[in-house]
Design a protein around this motif. Structure first.
Motif, PDB file in Angstrom:
ATOM      1  N   GLN A 138       0.952  -1.105  -0.013  1.00 20.28           N
ATOM      2  CA  GLN A 138       0.165   0.154   0.060  1.00 20.28           C
ATOM      3  C   GLN A 138       1.003   1.319   0.165  1.00 20.28           C
ATOM      4  N   GLY A 139       1.799   1.280   0.697  1.00 26.60           N
ATOM      5  CA  GLY A 139       3.001   2.345   0.610  1.00 26.60           C
ATOM      6  C   GLY A 139       3.444   2.536  -0.448  1.00 26.60           C
ATOM      7  N   ALA A 140       3.934   1.728  -1.143  1.00 28.63           N
ATOM      8  CA  ALA A 140       4.606   1.876  -2.528  1.00 28.63           C
ATOM      9  C   ALA A 140       3.530   2.427  -3.448  1.00 28.63           C
ATOM     10  N   ALA A 141       2.281   1.714  -3.404  1.00 27.02           N
ATOM     11  CA  ALA A 141       1.447   2.101  -4.355  1.00 27.02           C
ATOM     12  C   ALA A 141       0.953   3.989  -4.147  1.00 27.02           C
ATOM     13  N   ASN A 142       0.721   4.194  -2.756  1.00 32.94           N
ATOM     14  CA  ASN A 142       0.429   5.609  -2.227  1.00 32.94           C
ATOM     15  C   ASN A 142       1.548   6.204  -3.215  1.00 32.94           C
ATOM     16  N   ALA A 143       2.752   6.112  -2.834  1.00 30.36           N
ATOM     17  CA  ALA A 143       3.972   6.941  -3.182  1.00 30.36           C
ATOM     18  C   ALA A 143       4.093   7.017  -4.764  1.00 30.36           C
ATOM     19  N   GLN A 145       1.379   6.555  -6.884  1.00 32.15           N
ATOM     20  CA  GLN A 145       0.186   7.572  -7.174  1.00 32.15           C
ATOM     21  C   GLN A 145      -0.099   8.776  -6.799  1.00 32.15           C
ATOM     22  N   PHE A 146       0.489   9.152  -5.782  1.00 27.59           N
ATOM     23  CA  PHE A 146       0.461  10.482  -5.444  1.00 27.59           C
ATOM     24  C   PHE A 146       1.439  11.303  -6.201  1.00 27.59           C
ATOM     25  N   SER A 147       2.589  10.844  -6.419  1.00 28.30           N
ATOM     26  CA  SER A 147       3.516  11.514  -7.137  1.00 28.30           C
ATOM     27  C   SER A 147       3.047  11.608  -8.589  1.00 28.30           C
ATOM     28  N   GLN A 148       2.578  10.922  -9.266  1.00 27.92           N
ATOM     29  CA  GLN A 148       1.975  10.690 -10.688  1.00 27.92           C
ATOM     30  C   GLN A 148       0.960  11.983 -10.703  1.00 27.92           C
ATOM     31  N   ALA A 168       9.720   4.444  -5.947  1.00 29.34           N
ATOM     32  CA  ALA A 168       7.933   4.644  -6.714  1.00 29.34           C
ATOM     33  C   ALA A 168       7.647   5.945  -6.807  1.00 29.34           C
ATOM     34  N   ALA A 169       8.224   7.071  -6.034  1.00 33.12           N
ATOM     35  CA  ALA A 169       8.032   8.454  -6.135  1.00 33.12           C
ATOM     36  C   ALA A 169       8.528   8.821  -7.443  1.00 33.12           C
ATOM     37  N   HIS A 170       9.959   8.549  -7.922  1.00 31.75           N
ATOM     38  CA  HIS A 170      10.471   8.857  -9.177  1.00 31.75           C
ATOM     39  C   HIS A 170       9.520   8.363 -10.303  1.00 31.75           C
ATOM     40  N   GLU A 171       9.172   6.945 -10.139  1.00 32.29           N
ATOM     41  CA  GLU A 171       8.423   6.328 -11.165  1.00 32.29           C
ATOM     42  C   GLU A 171       7.036   6.977 -11.307  1.00 32.29           C
ATOM     43  N   GLY A 172       6.401   7.379 -10.269  1.00 34.21           N
ATOM     44  CA  GLY A 172       5.197   7.918 -10.543  1.00 34.21           C
ATOM     45  C   GLY A 172       5.336   9.294 -11.181  1.00 34.21           C
ATOM     46  N   ALA A 173       6.213  10.171 -11.015  1.00 38.01           N
ATOM     47  CA  ALA A 173       6.389  11.648 -11.320  1.00 38.01           C
ATOM     48  C   ALA A 173       6.737  11.311 -12.824  1.00 38.01           C
ATOM     49  N   LEU A 174       7.602  10.461 -13.309  1.00 44.83           N
ATOM     50  CA  LEU A 174       7.891  10.267 -14.599  1.00 44.83           C
ATOM     51  C   LEU A 174       6.846   9.950 -15.511  1.00 44.83           C
ATOM     52  N   GLN A 315      -8.464  13.820  -8.228  1.00 44.39           N
ATOM     53  CA  GLN A 315      -7.156  13.623  -7.669  1.00 44.39           C
ATOM     54  C   GLN A 315      -7.154  12.336  -6.974  1.00 44.39           C
ATOM     55  N   PRO A 316      -6.604  11.226  -7.140  1.00 45.08           N
ATOM     56  CA  PRO A 316      -6.633  10.024  -6.583  1.00 45.08           C
ATOM     57  C   PRO A 316      -6.334  10.096  -5.002  1.00 45.08           C
ATOM     58  N   ARG A 317      -7.155   9.365  -4.176  1.00 46.57           N
ATOM     59  CA  ARG A 317      -7.029   9.074  -2.693  1.00 46.57           C
ATOM     60  C   ARG A 317      -6.143   8.454  -2.238  1.00 46.57           C
TER      61      ARG A 317
END
Length: 388
Positions: A138-143, A145-148, A168-174, A315-317
């Motif tokens: 869940q934590g990885a998914a949050n990081a 999805q929020f970053s994306q 995960a944050a870098h991946e989502g941002a990209l 925005q995703p929760r």
């Protein structure tokens, strides 16, 4: 950068006993590093200690090799690689506001970033996203999805390229950033001629195309444990705020959050289960005044963010669980909850003997319906099927 200028800056950076505070004092007093080294001993002693002044009078033994290595590194890809000094137009202005800005920054970015001097002004659009190196699913998914979503709204995501939440944050941002935006900034704790951890080699190459890799450490610097807490001040200093996704009480992410608060930046935290050790750091931050975050909109509103882009309509929760295929219905499926649960409790509620219980848990885990947590706990990753 001119070879002579590069030589002088590197000499100042690696002079033994002369740290960032003393180096900046010398620059304020005498100007450029070349002027510092042109001063007589008595003038230097009027600004720094006698031992520091004496050290400044002779070149460090490793300087020639470092200058050669750095010059070769810059020339190998001159359009993407830079060494930024405190006075450089591309040096992030946000870092000049912190107590200990790096004397030099080694950086890799797309040529457009340098042409438009995007890194210099990027601080007002940055948000740090940090957390555990061993997050829950869940934590990885949050990081991610929020970053994306935040990148899609126009923010640049800053993190540390570590395993877990950082990656995960870098991946989502990209994934979320539109073309032409600096999607993400990775602040690393090694020299930029190496990637740590090695598992993120491909990710680092993608960040170099859609974001920025930066380090204050000279080329060849290995992943020393002391470097990573030190670089956290850059992660927080670059950013308007820091979001902690998941963190234990002794997590390095809490260092970043503390530094952000000391730098006058906002601190955000996503809450989790009261039974999860990975949520305790976030809960501690919330008790200390961090803003509890349930959606990206919470962050955008707190920052009073006016996106230059059109943000997603919704925005995703923070999801209760990552999305996974529907799980089969069974007694164990119904007993398992969103809260972590141990084997003894599951056995008491299902009546299954130990071999049968472990076999069913193993099947659910392999199918991606259950995650195994530290301490022998299990957590459901699916919606409970409706009762017949």
């Amino acid at each position: 950068m001119d070879p002579a200028e590069l030589h002088a800056w590197l000499r100042l950076q690696c002079t033994p006993g002369v740290g960032g505070v003393s180096a900046r004092k010398l620059l304020r007093t005498f100007g450029l590093p070349s002027a510092v080294f042109a001063q007589p001993l008595h003038a230097l002693e009027g600004t720094v200690s006698a031992s520091q002044a004496q050290a400044l009078r002779s070149e460090p033994l490793e300087l020639a090799a470092l200058v050669g290595t750095t010059h070769a590194w810059l020339q190998a890809e001159p359009e993407t690689r830079r060494v930024l000094t405190l006075g450089d137009a591309c040096y992030p202005q946000a870092l000049l506001d912190i107590d200990d800005p790096p004397l030099l920054l080694y950086a890799i970015a797309h040529p457009t970033t340098w042409e438009q001097q995007m890194l210099g002004a990027v601080g007002h659009t940055c948000l740090a996203v940090v957390g555990s190196r061993n997050p829950s699913a869940q934590g990885a998914a949050n990081a991610k999805q929020f970053s994306q979503a935040l990148a899609a709204a126009g923010l640049t995501i800053v993190s540390g390229l570590a395993l877990g939440v950082d990656g995960a944050a870098h991946e989502g941002a990209l994934m979320g950033a539109p073309p032409g935006q600096v999607a993400t900034i990775a602040v690393v704790g090694t020299g930029l001629d190496r990637v740590y951890p090695k598992e993120h080699r491909a990710l680092a190459h993608r960040i170099a195309q859609g974001g920025v890799l930066i380090s204050e450490y000279a080329l060849g610097t290995p992943p020393l444990a002391s470097n990573f807490p030190q670089r956290n001040r850059i992660i927080s200093g670059l950013s308007r705020g820091t979001l902690v996704v998941e963190a234990a009480l002794q997590s390095g992410s809490l260092i970043t959050a503390r530094l952000a608060a000391e730098q006058g930046r906002d601190v955000f935290a996503i809450p989790g289960s009261i039974h999860s050790t990975q949520a305790r750091g976030c809960h501690a931050l919330i008790k200390q005044g961090a803003k509890l975050v349930e959606s990206t909109q919470d962050i955008l509103e707190e920052l009073q963010w006016q996106s230059p882009l059109t943000p997603p309509k919704s925005q995703p929760r923070a999801p209760a669980q990552p999305q996974t295929p529907a799980a089969p219905d069974s007694m164990l499926v119904r007993v398992l909850g969103a809260e972590p649960c141990g084997l003894d409790a599951l056995q008491a509620h299902t009546g299954l003997d130990t071999p049968a219980l472990q076999a069913e848990l193993m099947a659910l885990e392999l199918a991606g319906h259950v995650t195994r947590l530290p301490g022998g706990l299990f957590q459901r990753l699916f919606a409970v099927p409706p009762a017949a």
